[in-house]
Scaffold this motif. Structure first.
Motif, PDB file in Angstrom:
ATOM      1  N   VAL B  82       0.851  -1.187   0.000  1.00 61.12           N
ATOM      2  CA  VAL B  82       0.000   0.000   0.000  1.00 61.12           C
ATOM      3  C   VAL B  82       0.893   1.245   0.000  1.00 61.12           C
ATOM      4  O   VAL B  82       1.741   1.405   0.877  1.00 61.12           O
ATOM      5  CB  VAL B  82      -0.927   0.028   1.230  1.00 61.12           C
ATOM      6  N   ILE B  83       0.683   2.090  -0.994  1.00 57.58           N
ATOM      7  CA  ILE B  83       1.442   3.345  -1.077  1.00 57.58           C
ATOM      8  C   ILE B  83       0.687   4.409  -0.287  1.00 57.58           C
ATOM      9  O   ILE B  83      -0.461   4.738  -0.627  1.00 57.58           O
ATOM     10  CB  ILE B  83       1.613   3.764  -2.548  1.00 57.58           C
ATOM     11  N   ARG B  84       1.321   4.913   0.761  1.00 58.20           N
ATOM     12  CA  ARG B  84       0.644   5.891   1.629  1.00 58.20           C
ATOM     13  C   ARG B  84       1.381   7.230   1.567  1.00 58.20           C
ATOM     14  O   ARG B  84       2.469   7.370   2.111  1.00 58.20           O
ATOM     15  CB  ARG B  84       0.608   5.376   3.069  1.00 58.20           C
ATOM     16  N   PRO B 105       3.334  -1.375   3.951  1.00 59.70           N
ATOM     17  CA  PRO B 105       3.171   0.025   3.561  1.00 59.70           C
ATOM     18  C   PRO B 105       4.453   0.621   2.995  1.00 59.70           C
ATOM     19  O   PRO B 105       5.549   0.230   3.389  1.00 59.70           O
ATOM     20  CB  PRO B 105       2.799   0.714   4.866  1.00 59.70           C
ATOM     21  N   ILE B 106       4.298   1.525   2.041  1.00 57.39           N
ATOM     22  CA  ILE B 106       5.405   2.409   1.652  1.00 57.39           C
ATOM     23  C   ILE B 106       4.955   3.805   2.051  1.00 57.39           C
ATOM     24  O   ILE B 106       4.024   4.352   1.448  1.00 57.39           O
ATOM     25  CB  ILE B 106       5.649   2.410   0.132  1.00 57.39           C
ATOM     26  N   ASN B 112       5.299  14.512  -1.491  1.00 59.92           N
ATOM     27  CA  ASN B 112       6.104  13.776  -2.467  1.00 59.92           C
ATOM     28  C   ASN B 112       5.279  12.664  -3.101  1.00 59.92           C
ATOM     29  O   ASN B 112       4.297  12.213  -2.539  1.00 59.92           O
ATOM     30  CB  ASN B 112       7.318  13.137  -1.791  1.00 59.92           C
ATOM     31  N   SER B 113       5.738  12.218  -4.276  1.00 57.50           N
ATOM     32  CA  SER B 113       5.100  11.047  -4.871  1.00 57.50           C
ATOM     33  C   SER B 113       6.036   9.861  -4.703  1.00 57.50           C
ATOM     34  O   SER B 113       7.216  10.018  -4.408  1.00 57.50           O
ATOM     35  CB  SER B 113       4.768  11.308  -6.343  1.00 57.50           C
ATOM     36  N   VAL B 114       5.479   8.683  -4.872  1.00 65.03           N
ATOM     37  CA  VAL B 114       6.249   7.467  -4.583  1.00 65.03           C
ATOM     38  C   VAL B 114       7.349   7.264  -5.628  1.00 65.03           C
ATOM     39  O   VAL B 114       7.158   7.555  -6.821  1.00 65.03           O
ATOM     40  CB  VAL B 114       5.310   6.239  -4.512  1.00 65.03           C
ATOM     41  N   ASP B 115       8.483   6.783  -5.181  1.00 63.82           N
ATOM     42  CA  ASP B 115       9.572   6.402  -6.086  1.00 63.82           C
ATOM     43  C   ASP B 115       9.296   4.984  -6.580  1.00 63.82           C
ATOM     44  O   ASP B 115       9.293   4.039  -5.780  1.00 63.82           O
ATOM     45  CB  ASP B 115      10.895   6.449  -5.308  1.00 63.82           C
ATOM     46  N   HIS B 145       0.847  10.617  -8.670  1.00 57.57           N
ATOM     47  CA  HIS B 145       1.771   9.480  -8.677  1.00 57.57           C
ATOM     48  C   HIS B 145       1.946   8.963 -10.103  1.00 57.57           C
ATOM     49  O   HIS B 145       1.033   9.066 -10.918  1.00 57.57           O
ATOM     50  CB  HIS B 145       1.247   8.363  -7.772  1.00 57.57           C
ATOM     51  N   ASP B 146       3.108   8.397 -10.360  1.00 60.00           N
ATOM     52  CA  ASP B 146       3.429   7.912 -11.705  1.00 60.00           C
ATOM     53  C   ASP B 146       2.859   6.500 -11.894  1.00 60.00           C
ATOM     54  O   ASP B 146       3.570   5.501 -11.755  1.00 60.00           O
ATOM     55  CB  ASP B 146       4.954   7.935 -11.905  1.00 60.00           C
TER      56      ASP B 146
END
Lengths: 386, 386
Positions: B82-84, B105-106, B112-115, B145-146
């Protein structure tokens, strides 16, 4: 010059001021106005539920509220009694099964209402059942269940009584506090005269204690979250704002009429409809008919589906047909929500004309006259006749 | 002469013909007209989702669709990433936890957006994860997010990519089929310019196979039932009929504009807003800002809550403030849905005037001019400048 009349047990017609309210530019759900709107709606709902308990709402159909009344009240492995007398009682069972709850069904022949004695027998046999899932008006058959009698059984036991009043609320009497009903579920598009998309639920103290113990998975339908935010005029998730504004308009009408008189009006409309059916020589499908909807057994020579289509195409009238095994065999005429005597006369007159057009021999006008007599004589006169 | 302007990332303004459609007498949800309405809406949604997959709808807020994308796709004991990066990514985690799903979780710093590299590392470490739960536009921070990069990672693995496009759909690009996204969840009250109360979900073939394996409890949000009935223009439960009519009007507008141009318009409105913020010497909160909403870091001397209230009371303007730990620190201006250049000029002009009224020294008009330049120069000119 087509003109449509909706006699289905939901959606029901919407009062004009509610339609107009929905055509206003939309408001932010965190605005002061929406906070006041939510508080006002939840306060007025208490009057309709005939309760001092706070009411919560969910953005969903009534079935969402029903799912919540399973997921929030029970735990894995719990056992419950489910009264199944039609599609909606069966739905209680299906939801319980989907959530891994064991059900003890009481299957009632379609058209009949449950015998409270049978429920008592099961309660004695299974003292560990956590709840009885019941239906006020079983919309699929038009049957009214004796919720007061069921509450007499459950309120002296640790067993909860959880009632689907989806179609019945505001039409059939349901005195949540006086009778001791633990949970009542309803929704917007029936007696509340609002477009579909809102479910409303009230729980008493015993029910909230069960909520504390419940371990079934829930998130969107979490009653505790809906309740606590609702008290502040807030919501956990973006609510159906336009439907809330319509509901406020509809509740203003009910509060002005007064819930006892609202129910009396529905009782009068239903009595007139039943009287008309009998005057036409037809029979009712429900042994204990509800105020919400009248289900009529169609003569075998009449093709039920063709009749429903004819009524819509030629008369602009929408009745509901039968569902599942009742399809084609019954017609359901709702007298629910924003309805008065004139609407019922239209419903009956068109019904007569349609049957004659289908070639079925009935005395044209007899139903209308019978309904008029009920209206002019009042409910006393009706009682004497039947 | 009060006049209100709504710049919140949902509900967003409703086009007038959609408002008028909701003020029409309600139709029965089993009528031929409603069957045609549902089919038309579901067909047009495919264009917005940029997919050949069929779309299903639910009567609920977007969160209901999100719950469905957990309950229908997973089984007890499953593990997911899960991207939080804000309130809505956290919601994915909360729903999974409520349903007994193990989450990895990340946590991404707000703004910021997730890497994607970090996601890949976890996918390699945990090859048994069933799904990655991501967010297109994290509405609480304004971050994009990408998703395309994440889909490159999941589409070569058995792992599903499940995207919350609640606020992003129709504003930020999301090419479900081209990129290989498995599940996309959105709702009515954002880019779809419809009042809240409907959630819309698309699943690809891989996702439907996961639905077959899923054993988590579900009833109201059962995707299979919603999908199969929807294809017939039907529903398992009474749907929000009035909202469907409004959605049809809104979809007509998007289909006429064409989804690629709809997204380009949102891109232009967002670029102008960002350019204005910079011209005022303020900074953006989001490192990779979305087209949906622009989040602006307020100067520390400005009381964020007082600013939001001033804008509403004096200017009739509703911006969204920050949520939770961002409360009072950021302002979010949505340029979402039924919005064009003139709306953005109003949003920026009022923003400038409000800051000056709060005693903060900015060059009045500089933001408006910067936005005008973007609009007149087009996106190419904007690219050169930044």
């Amino acid at each position: 010059m087509k003109k449509k009349w909706l006699f289905t047990p939901g959606p029901t017609p919407i009062p004009p001021e509610a339609l107009m309210a929905m055509a206003q530019p939309i408001d932010y759900h965190r605005s002061e106005d929406t906070v006041a709107l939510i508080k006002d709606v939840l306060e007025k709902l208490k009057h309709v539920f005939q309760t001092e308990n706070d009411v919560l709402f969910l953005t969903s159909s009534g079935t969402g509220g029903m799912e919540g009344a399973v997921a929030n009240l029970l735990s894995r492995g719990d056992k419950v009694i489910v009264i199944r007398s039609g599609k909606f009682g069966e739905r209680w069972g299906d939801i319980c099964t989907a959530f891994g709850v064991e059900i003890i069904p009481i299957d009632v022949t379609y058209g009949n209402s449950v015998d409270p004695q049978a429920v008592e027998t099961l309660l004695v046999e299974h003292p560990d059942v956590k709840a009885v899932y019941a239906t006020l008006c079983e919309t699929s058959t038009g049957v009214l269940h004796d919720i007061e009698a069921l509450a007499r059984l459950t309120r002296v036991r640790p067993t909860l009584l959880i009632v689907d009043a989806v179609s019945g609320l505001g039409a059939d009497d349901l005195q949540m506090d006086n009778w001791g009903v633990d949970v009542v579920v309803s929704c917007a598009q029936k007696g509340l005269m609002t477009p579909p998309g809102l479910s409303v639920v009230a729980l008493n103290q015993r029910a909230w204690e069960a909520v504390e113990r419940s371990d079934l998975p829930k998130y969107y339908f979490d009653f505790r979250k809906a309740y606590e935010t609702g008290l502040q005029g807030s919501v956990p998730y973006t609510p159906a704002v336009t439907l809330l504004t319509a509901l406020q308009c509809a509740l203003n009408r009910i509060c002005e009429e007064g819930i006892r008189r609202t129910i009396a009006r529905h009782s009068r409309l239903a009595a007139a409809t039943r009287s008309a059916v009998k005057a036409l020589g037809l029979s009712l499908f429900a042994v204990s008919p509800a105020n919400t909807v009248t289900s009529i057994r169609l003569p075998e020579v009449v093709d039920g589906k063709a009749f429903i289509n004819l009524m819509l195409d030629e008369y602009g009238i929408t009745y509901a047909g039968g569902q599942s095994q009742l399809s084609g065999k019954i017609v359901r005429i709702a007298h629910l929500g924003w309805m008065n005597e004139n609407d019922v006369i239209v419903a009956i007159s068109a019904f007569e004309r349609g049957l004659v057009e289908m070639g079925y021999d009935i005395p044209l006008g007899a139903g209308v006259t019978a309904a008029q007599e009920v209206f002019n004589g009042g409910s006393q006169s009706q009682k004497k006749k039947s």
